[in-house]
Design an enzyme around this catalytic site. Structure first.
Site, mmCIF file in Angstrom:
data_model
loop_
_atom_site.group_PDB
_atom_site.id
_atom_site.type_symbol
_atom_site.label_atom_id
_atom_site.label_comp_id
_atom_site.label_asym_id
_atom_site.label_seq_id
_atom_site.Cartn_x
_atom_site.Cartn_y
_atom_site.Cartn_z
ATOM 1 N N GLY A 98 0.815 -1.216 0.000
ATOM 2 C CA GLY A 98 0.000 0.000 0.000
ATOM 3 C C GLY A 98 0.846 1.263 0.000
ATOM 4 O O GLY A 98 0.552 2.228 -0.707
ATOM 5 N N CYS A 99 1.906 1.254 0.777
ATOM 6 C CA CYS A 99 2.773 2.434 0.879
ATOM 7 C C CYS A 99 3.510 2.679 -0.439
ATOM 8 O O CYS A 99 3.724 3.827 -0.832
ATOM 9 C CB CYS A 99 3.754 2.271 2.033
ATOM 10 S SG CYS A 99 2.910 2.146 3.631
ATOM 11 N N THR A 100 3.872 1.603 -1.121
ATOM 12 C CA THR A 100 4.532 1.739 -2.422
ATOM 13 C C THR A 100 3.557 2.328 -3.443
ATOM 14 O O THR A 100 3.914 3.253 -4.185
ATOM 15 C CB THR A 100 5.071 0.378 -2.894
ATOM 16 O OG1 THR A 100 6.040 -0.074 -1.937
ATOM 17 C CG2 THR A 100 5.718 0.485 -4.262
#
Length: 158
Positions: A45-47
């Site tokens: 998700g952060c990527t």
């Protein structure tokens, strides 16, 4: 947990980036800032969220909007993450979660039946005078960067 609302003065901060340079909110006075908090470097998700900002970063630049990512990861993790995905904006190290706590996005989380302390994905649009313009608590990583840009009125001079 602290609650930050539109119209509030944004909590001030000074944090190191991946290269050890100190970045302060005061450095951006007179500019709009998108301050996004994310749980961890190199997670799915952060990527997606970081690459979303990267992919339309030129649109942010053309509107004179600074983008700053913040997590509790260290400088080494930030440097690898930024290099791997060619992120053109600073990732700031909030190692003791003081800034995330001040913005109300650090606290108890649950994942796969376990409880732990961590950052809740949140974003704050800060106006040129240092006030909170918009708060995003329910963030969809894939579309978040475009959503913010669409929400914010264009302040760039004609």
């Amino acid at each position: 947990m602290t609650t930050i609302n539109p119209g509030d003065v944004a909590p001030v901060f000074s944090l190191p980036d991946a290269q050890g340079n100190i970045v302060s909110l005061a450095d951006f006075r007179g500019r709009r800032v998108v301050l996004y908090f994310y749980p961890r470097d190199n997670t799915p998700g952060c990527t997606k969220e970081a690459c979303g900002f990267r992919d339309i970063y030129s649109d942010y630049q053309s509107r004179n909007i600074a983008v700053l990512g913040v997590s509790t990861d260290g400088a080494g993790a930030h440097a690898k993450f930024a290099a791997k995905y060619q992120l053109p904006f600073p990732l700031l190290c909030d190692s003791n979660a003081e800034v995330a706590t001040a913005y109300g996005c650090y606290g108890l989380k649950k994942f796969m039946g376990k409880e732990f302390m961590g950052i809740t994905r949140s974003t704050f649009a800060i106006d040129p005078d240092g006030r909170i313009e918009k708060v995003y608590r329910k963030v969809k990583p894939e579309t978040h960067a475009a959503e913010i840009l669409a929400d914010l009125p264009d302040l760039s001079p004609e």
